[in-house]
Design an enzyme around this catalytic site. Structure first.
Site, PDB file in Angstrom:
ATOM      1  N   ARG A   1       9.532  32.115  12.005  1.00  0.00           N
ATOM      2  CA  ARG A   1      10.082  33.118  11.005  1.00  0.00           C
ATOM      3  C   ARG A   1      10.443  32.565   9.542  1.00  0.00           C
ATOM      4  NH1 ARG A   1      14.452  36.009  14.634  1.00  0.00           N
ATOM      5  NH2 ARG A   1      15.124  33.900  15.386  1.00  0.00           N
TER       6      ARG A   1
ATOM      7  N   ASP B   1      17.116  21.897   7.274  1.00  0.00           N
ATOM      8  CA  ASP B   1      17.555  23.248   6.478  1.00  0.00           C
ATOM      9  C   ASP B   1      18.497  22.932   5.599  1.00  0.00           C
ATOM     10  OD1 ASP B   1      18.373  26.039   6.397  1.00  0.00           O
ATOM     11  OD2 ASP B   1      17.651  26.321   8.623  1.00  0.00           O
TER      12      ASP B   1
ATOM     13  N   HIS C   1       7.371  34.427   6.666  1.00  0.00           N
ATOM     14  CA  HIS C   1       7.704  36.050   6.376  1.00  0.00           C
ATOM     15  C   HIS C   1       8.602  36.236   5.271  1.00  0.00           C
ATOM     16  CE1 HIS C   1      10.634  36.709   9.983  1.00  0.00           C
ATOM     17  NE2 HIS C   1      11.022  35.926   8.952  1.00  0.00           N
TER      18      HIS C   1
ATOM     19  N   GLN D   1     -25.169   4.479  23.406  1.00  0.00           N
ATOM     20  CA  GLN D   1     -26.266   4.936  24.044  1.00  0.00           C
ATOM     21  C   GLN D   1     -27.094   5.925  23.285  1.00  0.00           C
ATOM     22  OE1 GLN D   1     -25.870   5.807  28.347  1.00  0.00           O
ATOM     23  NE2 GLN D   1     -23.425   5.750  27.828  1.00  0.00           N
TER      24      GLN D   1
ATOM     25  N   ASP E   1      16.112  20.877   1.011  1.00  0.00           N
ATOM     26  CA  ASP E   1      15.544  22.108   0.560  1.00  0.00           C
ATOM     27  C   ASP E   1      13.898  21.945   0.812  1.00  0.00           C
ATOM     28  OD1 ASP E   1      14.113  24.092  -1.080  1.00  0.00           O
ATOM     29  OD2 ASP E   1      15.641  24.146  -2.425  1.00  0.00           O
ATOM     30  N   PHE E   2      13.435  22.675   1.534  1.00  0.00           N
ATOM     31  CA  PHE E   2      12.011  22.361   1.905  1.00  0.00           C
ATOM     32  C   PHE E   2      11.034  22.554   0.626  1.00  0.00           C
ATOM     33  CE2 PHE E   2      12.349  26.312   4.963  1.00  0.00           C
ATOM     34  CZ  PHE E   2      12.158  27.383   4.019  1.00  0.00           C
TER      35      PHE E   2
HETATM   36  C1  LIG Z   1      14.408  33.815   8.766  1.00  0.00           C
HETATM   37  S1  LIG Z   1      15.495  32.187   9.241  1.00  0.00           S
HETATM   38  C2  LIG Z   1      14.465  31.629  10.703  1.00  0.00           C
HETATM   39  C3  LIG Z   1      15.514  30.399  11.363  1.00  0.00           C
HETATM   40  C4  LIG Z   1      14.719  29.738  12.455  1.00  0.00           C
HETATM   41  N1  LIG Z   1      13.338  29.215  12.198  1.00  0.00           N
HETATM   42  C5  LIG Z   1      14.469  30.922  13.693  1.00  0.00           C
HETATM   43  O1  LIG Z   1      13.185  31.399  13.916  1.00  0.00           O
HETATM   44  O2  LIG Z   1      15.475  31.407  14.174  1.00  0.00           O
HETATM   45  C6  LIG Z   1      14.894  31.043   7.904  1.00  0.00           C
HETATM   46  C7  LIG Z   1      15.580  29.810   7.789  1.00  0.00           C
HETATM   47  O3  LIG Z   1      14.977  29.150   6.756  1.00  0.00           O
HETATM   48  C8  LIG Z   1      16.012  28.409   6.151  1.00  0.00           C
HETATM   49  N2  LIG Z   1      15.691  28.151   4.700  1.00  0.00           N
HETATM   50  C9  LIG Z   1      15.500  29.082   3.638  1.00  0.00           C
HETATM   51  N3  LIG Z   1      15.242  28.545   2.533  1.00  0.00           N
HETATM   52  C10 LIG Z   1      14.964  27.065   2.534  1.00  0.00           C
HETATM   53  C11 LIG Z   1      14.970  26.006   2.006  1.00  0.00           C
HETATM   54  N4  LIG Z   1      14.482  26.331   0.761  1.00  0.00           N
HETATM   55  N5  LIG Z   1      14.916  24.668   2.631  1.00  0.00           N
HETATM   56  C12 LIG Z   1      15.120  24.734   3.978  1.00  0.00           C
HETATM   57  N6  LIG Z   1      15.740  25.671   4.689  1.00  0.00           N
HETATM   58  C13 LIG Z   1      15.428  27.076   4.282  1.00  0.00           C
HETATM   59  C14 LIG Z   1      17.295  29.266   6.243  1.00  0.00           C
HETATM   60  O4  LIG Z   1      18.545  28.760   6.041  1.00  0.00           O
HETATM   61  C15 LIG Z   1      17.129  29.713   7.722  1.00  0.00           C
HETATM   62  O5  LIG Z   1      17.745  28.842   8.515  1.00  0.00           O
END
Ligand SMILES: C[S@@+](CC[C@H](N)C(=O)[O-])C[C@H]1O[C@@H](n2cnc3c(N)ncnc32)[C@H](O)[C@@H]1O
Length: 335
Positions: free
Chosen positions: A254, A212, A257, A296, A238-239
């Site tokens: 989540r 995260d 979405h 076989q 940052d993903f």
């Molecule tokens: C809606 S929350 C969902 C959190 C968790 N997966 C859950 O279901 O409780 C979205 C998550 O994505 C993370 N996030 C948003 N942008 C991100 C990025 N660019 N790189 C890594 N994490 C990110 C946020 O910090 C947050 O924890």
């Protein structure tokens, strides 16, 4: 008025009043009513504890009684009957902060953030975009940076709110598939690690890392300290930009979405690049049976995705694959 007009009018009134019901619930949580009533039974004591008007508090508590959030018992006092309010099963389980299934932070997040954004629904529909800037004066080009930049308290509360939902639904989501086949798991955007923690409990042999944003990982470590035994790793990044760690399974709970299709595709392509090829290596039995076919026949054992490709190219759809618990898998596809 005909009975169907009467029904329509009642429905309309219910819809129009819906926000009042939400507000009663939110405010009772905000004022800590459910925790206070566990200790002090009457409206006066609760009003005094939060510095509120005793008459107004009584109105709030009575509304909670009608909503079955509280129960009311009249007990004989010296001069007149006294009202004793108490928590119902619903408030004890979900609205008391000490309950392991408490949903208070989620409700407070809805009260302080979601509810205000909904106040700008008309503009959101006109413009087709979120109303974070209009509601909080913070630009939301980077939505999560905007949420986290409000204050550290808000960030902790948001993370706690996300955590609470998994206390209710985590098990169902994590057991719908057998994840024990995936030794290395990465929970992308996994927040404070709520789902990761449950994943470790259900699949103790998996090694799980939460990935995260740096500020989230720091807050998770500071405020949600997961114990050493839970063996959950955290990685900052940052993903969309940073290298994703290699894993057999990526959880995106989540996550998609939150983003437009283009960004979802970008993220999924990055996940695909980092994902270890899994099923081709398969369990030993599948390798041996493939060799058995080799010596076989002209055939081979196939992975589910290989069967999927064959069936789809023949025109079949609604492919379903299930493990049976014995050596054979079962596949159903429809014309
Ligand atoms: C809606 S929350 C969902 C959190 C968790 N997966 C859950 O279901 O409780 C979205 C998550 O994505 C993370 N996030 C948003 N942008 C991100 C990025 N660019 N790189 C890594 N994490 C990110 C946020 O910090 C947050 O924890």
């Amino acid at each position: 008025m005909s009975s169907s007009e009467d029904h329509c009018y009642r429905l309309l009134t219910d819809y129009a009043n819906g926000f009042m019901v939400s507000q009663v619930l939110f405010v009772a949580c905000e004022l800590g009513v459910f925790d206070l009533l566990a200790e002090a039974p009457g409206p006066l004591a609760v009003a005094a504890a939060v510095g509120a008007s005793s008459h107004a508090m009584e109105c709030l508590l009575d509304s909670c009684v009608s909503l079955k959030l509280l129960k009311l018992e009249m007990r004989g006092g010296q001069d007149e009957d006294m009202a004793f309010y108490g928590n119902t099963e619903m408030s004890r389980v979900y609205l008391s902060r000490v309950s392991p299934t408490s949903q208070c932070s989620m409700l407070l997040y809805m009260a302080r953030t979601t509810y205000h954004c909904w106040g700008h629904l008309a503009q959101a529909v006109r413009e087709g975009k979120n109303q974070y800037l209009r509601t909080f004066g913070v630009p939301a080009e980077e939505l999560f940076t905007a949420i986290y930049s409000r204050s550290e308290g808000e960030q902790v509360q948001f993370m706690q709110a996300l955590w609470e939902v998994w206390s209710m639904h985590g098990r169902s989501v994590l057991t719908v598939f057998d994840l024990s086949l995936f030794p290395l798991v990465c929970d992308l955007g996994g927040g404070a690690g709520a789902l990761a923690k449950q994943c470790r409990c259900l699949y103790p042999r998996c090694h799980i890392t939460v990935f995260d944003l740096p500020e989230v990982v720091r807050t998770a470590e500071e405020h949600f300290s997961l114990s050493e035994e839970e063996q959950i790793g955290f990685q900052e990044g940052d993903f969309f930009k940073d290298r994703l760690l290699e894993a057999d399974l990526y959880i995106l709970a989540r996550i998609l979405h939150d983003w437009v299709d283009g960004k979802c595709s970008q993220l999924l392509e990055r996940v695909y690049q980092s994902c270890k090829p899994g099923e081709r290596w398969g369990p030993l039995l599948m390798q041996l049976y493939s060799l058995n076919m080799l010596v076989q026949t002209e055939g081979q054992e196939r992975t589910p995705s290989h069967y999927h490709a064959l069936l789809s190219s023949a025109g079949f759809r609604d492919f379903q694959f299930k493990k049976t618990g014995v050596i054979y898998y079962a596949i159903v596809a429809r014309k």
